[in-house]
Design a protein around this motif. Structure first.
Motif, PDB file in Angstrom:
ATOM      1  N   ALA A 170       0.596  -0.917   0.216  1.00 26.12           N
ATOM      2  CA  ALA A 170      -0.004   0.008  -0.119  1.00 26.12           C
ATOM      3  C   ALA A 170       0.807   0.878  -0.194  1.00 26.12           C
ATOM      4  CB  ALA A 170      -0.851   0.114   1.047  1.00 26.12           C
ATOM      5  N   ARG A 171       0.402   2.523  -0.688  1.00 28.35           N
ATOM      6  CA  ARG A 171       1.396   3.721  -0.628  1.00 28.35           C
ATOM      7  C   ARG A 171       0.797   4.973  -1.017  1.00 28.35           C
ATOM      8  NH1 ARG A 171       3.477   6.504  -5.339  1.00 28.35           N
ATOM      9  NH2 ARG A 171       2.377   4.649  -6.742  1.00 28.35           N
ATOM     10  N   ALA A 172       1.045   5.764  -0.356  1.00 27.82           N
ATOM     11  CA  ALA A 172       0.274   6.898   0.570  1.00 27.82           C
ATOM     12  C   ALA A 172       1.520   8.136  -0.091  1.00 27.82           C
ATOM     13  CB  ALA A 172      -0.761   7.261   1.305  1.00 27.82           C
ATOM     14  N   GLY A 173       1.585   9.102  -1.377  1.00 32.92           N
ATOM     15  CA  GLY A 173       2.578   9.761  -1.736  1.00 32.92           C
ATOM     16  C   GLY A 173       4.243   8.567  -1.350  1.00 32.92           C
ATOM     17  N   ASP A 174       5.285   9.033  -0.270  1.00 34.39           N
ATOM     18  CA  ASP A 174       6.431   8.526  -0.599  1.00 34.39           C
ATOM     19  C   ASP A 174       6.439   7.091   0.980  1.00 34.39           C
ATOM     20  OD1 ASP A 174       5.952  10.015   1.327  1.00 34.39           O
ATOM     21  OD2 ASP A 174       8.137  10.828   0.902  1.00 34.39           O
ATOM     22  N   ARG A 175       4.750   6.976   1.396  1.00 34.68           N
ATOM     23  CA  ARG A 175       5.049   6.206   2.353  1.00 34.68           C
ATOM     24  C   ARG A 175       4.365   4.543   1.829  1.00 34.68           C
ATOM     25  NH1 ARG A 175       1.253   8.738   7.566  1.00 34.68           N
ATOM     26  NH2 ARG A 175       1.998   7.021   8.276  1.00 34.68           N
ATOM     27  N   ARG A 176       5.281   3.629   2.429  1.00 35.89           N
ATOM     28  CA  ARG A 176       4.478   2.856   1.793  1.00 35.89           C
ATOM     29  C   ARG A 176       4.035   1.212   2.943  1.00 35.89           C
ATOM     30  NH1 ARG A 176       5.974   1.290  -3.405  1.00 35.89           N
ATOM     31  NH2 ARG A 176       7.195   2.907  -4.633  1.00 35.89           N
ATOM     32  N   TRP A 177       3.964   0.383   2.666  1.00 35.56           N
ATOM     33  CA  TRP A 177       3.069  -0.652   4.071  1.00 35.56           C
ATOM     34  C   TRP A 177       3.260  -2.113   3.204  1.00 35.56           C
ATOM     35  CZ3 TRP A 177       0.585   4.603   3.555  1.00 35.56           C
ATOM     36  CH2 TRP A 177       0.885   4.638   5.084  1.00 35.56           C
ATOM     37  N   GLY A 178       3.446  -2.862   3.741  1.00 40.46           N
ATOM     38  CA  GLY A 178       3.987  -4.107   2.907  1.00 40.46           C
ATOM     39  C   GLY A 178       4.745  -3.974   2.511  1.00 40.46           C
ATOM     40  N   ALA A 179       4.814  -5.397   1.373  1.00 43.98           N
ATOM     41  CA  ALA A 179       6.182  -5.624   0.455  1.00 43.98           C
ATOM     42  C   ALA A 179       5.692  -6.324  -0.429  1.00 43.98           C
ATOM     43  CB  ALA A 179       7.229  -6.203   1.154  1.00 43.98           C
ATOM     44  N   GLY A 180       5.462  -5.779  -2.264  1.00 42.29           N
ATOM     45  CA  GLY A 180       5.468  -6.648  -2.978  1.00 42.29           C
ATOM     46  C   GLY A 180       5.405  -6.250  -4.227  1.00 42.29           C
ATOM     47  N   ALA A 181       4.604  -7.038  -5.304  1.00 40.84           N
ATOM     48  CA  ALA A 181       4.815  -6.014  -6.724  1.00 40.84           C
ATOM     49  C   ALA A 181       3.808  -5.271  -6.531  1.00 40.84           C
ATOM     50  CB  ALA A 181       5.187  -6.898  -7.696  1.00 40.84           C
ATOM     51  N   ALA A 182       2.230  -6.381  -6.430  1.00 41.94           N
ATOM     52  CA  ALA A 182       1.818  -5.774  -6.439  1.00 41.94           C
ATOM     53  C   ALA A 182       0.997  -4.390  -5.280  1.00 41.94           C
ATOM     54  CB  ALA A 182       0.022  -6.722  -6.464  1.00 41.94           C
ATOM     55  N   GLU A 183       0.296  -3.062  -5.981  1.00 41.04           N
ATOM     56  CA  GLU A 183       0.809  -2.499  -5.716  1.00 41.04           C
ATOM     57  C   GLU A 183      -0.831  -1.385  -5.686  1.00 41.04           C
ATOM     58  OE1 GLU A 183       3.789   0.998  -5.395  1.00 41.04           O
ATOM     59  OE2 GLU A 183       2.659   1.588  -6.570  1.00 41.04           O
ATOM     60  N   VAL A 184      -1.241  -1.086  -4.317  1.00 39.43           N
ATOM     61  CA  VAL A 184      -2.498  -0.154  -3.870  1.00 39.43           C
ATOM     62  C   VAL A 184      -2.548   0.854  -3.623  1.00 39.43           C
ATOM     63  CG1 VAL A 184      -4.982   0.096  -2.516  1.00 39.43           C
ATOM     64  CG2 VAL A 184      -3.869  -2.248  -3.333  1.00 39.43           C
ATOM     65  N   THR A 185      -2.972   2.375  -4.386  1.00 40.94           N
ATOM     66  CA  THR A 185      -2.083   4.128  -3.962  1.00 40.94           C
ATOM     67  C   THR A 185      -3.740   4.927  -3.664  1.00 40.94           C
ATOM     68  OG1 THR A 185      -2.297   4.734  -6.540  1.00 40.94           O
ATOM     69  CG2 THR A 185      -0.030   3.392  -5.601  1.00 40.94           C
ATOM     70  N   GLY A 186      -3.066   5.535  -2.916  1.00 44.96           N
ATOM     71  CA  GLY A 186      -4.422   6.474  -2.848  1.00 44.96           C
ATOM     72  C   GLY A 186      -3.373   7.176  -1.524  1.00 44.96           C
ATOM     73  N   SER A 187      -4.802   8.181  -0.801  1.00 40.48           N
ATOM     74  CA  SER A 187      -4.095   8.569   0.330  1.00 40.48           C
ATOM     75  C   SER A 187      -3.947   8.267   1.814  1.00 40.48           C
ATOM     76  CB  SER A 187      -5.944  10.016   0.443  1.00 40.48           C
ATOM     77  OG  SER A 187      -7.190   9.068   1.495  1.00 40.48           O
ATOM     78  N   VAL A 188      -3.997   8.981   2.680  1.00 42.24           N
ATOM     79  CA  VAL A 188      -3.652   7.384   3.969  1.00 42.24           C
ATOM     80  C   VAL A 188      -5.296   7.808   4.214  1.00 42.24           C
ATOM     81  CG1 VAL A 188      -3.278   8.310   6.230  1.00 42.24           C
ATOM     82  CG2 VAL A 188      -1.361   8.216   4.210  1.00 42.24           C
ATOM     83  N   ARG A 189      -6.071   8.630   4.213  1.00 40.08           N
ATOM     84  CA  ARG A 189      -7.700   8.769   4.574  1.00 40.08           C
ATOM     85  C   ARG A 189      -7.934   7.700   4.231  1.00 40.08           C
ATOM     86  NH1 ARG A 189     -10.059  11.792   7.760  1.00 40.08           N
ATOM     87  NH2 ARG A 189      -8.962  13.482   7.064  1.00 40.08           N
ATOM     88  N   ASP A 190      -7.714   7.628   2.816  1.00 40.17           N
ATOM     89  CA  ASP A 190      -8.628   6.374   2.301  1.00 40.17           C
ATOM     90  C   ASP A 190      -7.464   4.644   2.543  1.00 40.17           C
ATOM     91  OD1 ASP A 190     -10.499   8.455   0.587  1.00 40.17           O
ATOM     92  OD2 ASP A 190      -9.127   8.724  -1.219  1.00 40.17           O
ATOM     93  N   LEU A 191      -6.711   4.734   2.321  1.00 41.92           N
ATOM     94  CA  LEU A 191      -6.453   3.592   2.687  1.00 41.92           C
ATOM     95  C   LEU A 191      -6.732   3.156   4.423  1.00 41.92           C
ATOM     96  CD1 LEU A 191      -2.823   3.980   1.868  1.00 41.92           C
ATOM     97  CD2 LEU A 191      -4.304   2.476   0.506  1.00 41.92           C
ATOM     98  N   ALA A 192      -6.689   4.059   4.912  1.00 38.52           N
ATOM     99  CA  ALA A 192      -7.089   3.864   6.697  1.00 38.52           C
ATOM    100  C   ALA A 192      -8.492   3.242   6.871  1.00 38.52           C
ATOM    101  CB  ALA A 192      -6.680   4.682   7.536  1.00 38.52           C
ATOM    102  N   ALA A 193      -9.502   4.096   5.815  1.00 33.32           N
ATOM    103  CA  ALA A 193     -10.934   3.534   5.590  1.00 33.32           C
ATOM    104  C   ALA A 193     -11.552   2.287   4.991  1.00 33.32           C
ATOM    105  CB  ALA A 193     -11.867   4.600   4.646  1.00 33.32           C
ATOM    106  N   TRP A 194     -10.808   1.743   3.917  1.00 32.07           N
ATOM    107  CA  TRP A 194     -10.252   0.714   3.055  1.00 32.07           C
ATOM    108  C   TRP A 194      -9.797  -0.604   4.327  1.00 32.07           C
ATOM    109  CZ3 TRP A 194      -5.787  -2.290   0.677  1.00 32.07           C
ATOM    110  CH2 TRP A 194      -5.944  -3.264   0.577  1.00 32.07           C
ATOM    111  N   LEU A 195      -8.534  -0.059   5.274  1.00 28.40           N
ATOM    112  CA  LEU A 195      -8.115  -1.398   5.665  1.00 28.40           C
ATOM    113  C   LEU A 195      -8.949  -1.582   6.726  1.00 28.40           C
ATOM    114  CD1 LEU A 195      -4.196   0.039   5.345  1.00 28.40           C
ATOM    115  CD2 LEU A 195      -5.116  -2.541   4.639  1.00 28.40           C
ATOM    116  N   SER A 196      -9.610  -0.522   7.738  1.00 27.60           N
ATOM    117  CA  SER A 196     -10.396  -0.680   8.311  1.00 27.60           C
ATOM    118  C   SER A 196     -11.805  -1.150   7.960  1.00 27.60           C
ATOM    119  CB  SER A 196     -11.055   0.502   9.135  1.00 27.60           C
ATOM    120  OG  SER A 196     -11.862   1.559   8.432  1.00 27.60           O
ATOM    121  N   GLY A 197     -11.957  -1.335   6.819  1.00 28.94           N
ATOM    122  CA  GLY A 197     -13.126  -2.187   6.433  1.00 28.94           C
ATOM    123  C   GLY A 197     -14.289  -1.456   5.958  1.00 28.94           C
TER     124      GLY A 197
END
Length: 230
Positions: A170-197
C-alpha cells in the motif's frame, strides 16, 4: 507521542454527536452485521470500562486481563445492554470515558507492563483511539470518514497494514506499507478507511485484494467483523 489528549477529543466529539440520539434510533440497524446502534454503543462503552479497569489496576500494581472469560461475558453484556434508552447509553459511555481519561492522567510510565497487546500501558491509548473513531463511523450519528484526524489515519494504516496479503504494497505518496509487486495507492485516509473495512476502496488505485484478519495479540479478541460502510 502518546495520543491521550487526542483520545479525549475523540471522546468529546462522540459525546456531542450522541446528544440528539433518540431511543428509536438506538434500535436502528448499524452497518455491522446483526448489530443495532445500541449494540455498537454497548460495545464501545464496555470496552471503555474494561480499559479503565485495566489501567486503574495497573496503577495499583495489579495485572488483570482486559476481558476475563471466567468473570466477564462480553457478548452477553452487549446483548443485555444494547436496547437501553439513549440517555442510559450516553450516561455510561461518558462515565467510563472520564474514568479512563482520569486513569491515564495518573500514568508516569507508559512502558509499564500490562496484560494487553504489546504488553505496554501505552497500547491502551492507541486501542481506544481506534475504537472510538472507527465505531463513531459505524454509529452514523454525523461523524464520517472525513472527520478522522490526519494523524489518526496514519496510525490506523500503520496498525492495520498487517491485513495486507503477501505480495501487496500500500502506498500514499512516499509512504509504503507491506511488500510486494502488486500495489494499492491512494491517500492515507482512503487507505485507513479501506483497511478498517469502513469503505470499499473508493479513491484507491490498483487491484484491491481480500484483506486478512484484524491484527490481534495478547488477551484482546478481534473486533466484530464489519461490512464496508455504504
Amino acid at each position: 507521542m502518546i495520543p491521550a489528549a487526542a483520545v479525549a477529543e475523540a471522546h468529546s466529539r462522540l459525546h456531542r454527536a450522541l446528544e440528539p440520539l433518540t431511543d428509536e434510533q438506538v434500535r436502528e440497524p448499524s452497518p455491522l452485521p446483526d448489530w443495532t446502534r445500541g449494540h455498537v454503543l454497548a460495545h464501545v462503552t464496555d470496552a471503555g470500562r474494561a480499559l479503565a479497569d485495566l489501567v486503574e489496576n495497573a496503577l495499583r500494581g495489579v495485572l488483570v486481563p482486559l476481558y476475563d472469560p471466567r468473570t466477564h461475558d462480553r457478548d452477553g453484556i452487549i446483548e443485555a445492554t444494547a436496547g437501553r434508552p439513549a440517555e442510559e447509553h450516553r450516561r455510561d459511555l461518558l462515565r467510563h470515558s472520564v474514568r479512563l481519561e482520569d486513569a491515564w492522567a495518573r500514568v508516569t510510565d507508559w512502558d509499564q507492563h500490562v496484560d494487553y497487546r504489546d504488553g505496554k500501558l501505552s497500547s491502551t491509548v492507541f486501542a481506544r483511539w481506534r475504537e472510538v473513531w472507527i465505531h463513531a463511523v459505524d454509529l452514523d450519528v454525523g461523524i464520517g470518514l472525513a472527520d478522522w484526524p490526519d494523524d489518526f489515519c496514519g496510525h490506523a494504516v500503520d496498525f492495520l497494514a498487517g491485513r495486507l496479503p503477501d505480495g501487496v504494497t500500500a502506498r500514499a505518496g512516499d509512504r509504503r506499507w507491506g511488500a510486494g509487486a502488486a500495489e494499492v495507492t491512494g491517500s492515507v485516509r482512503d487507505l485507513a478507511a479501506w483497511l478498517s473495512g469502513r469503505a470499499a476502496g473508493t479513491g484507491l488505485a490498483g487491484d484491491l485484494p481480500e484483506l486478512g484478519p484484524w491484527p490481534v495479540s495478547g488477551a484482546r479478541r478481534p473486533p466484530r467483523p464489519a461490512r464496508p460502510a455504504p
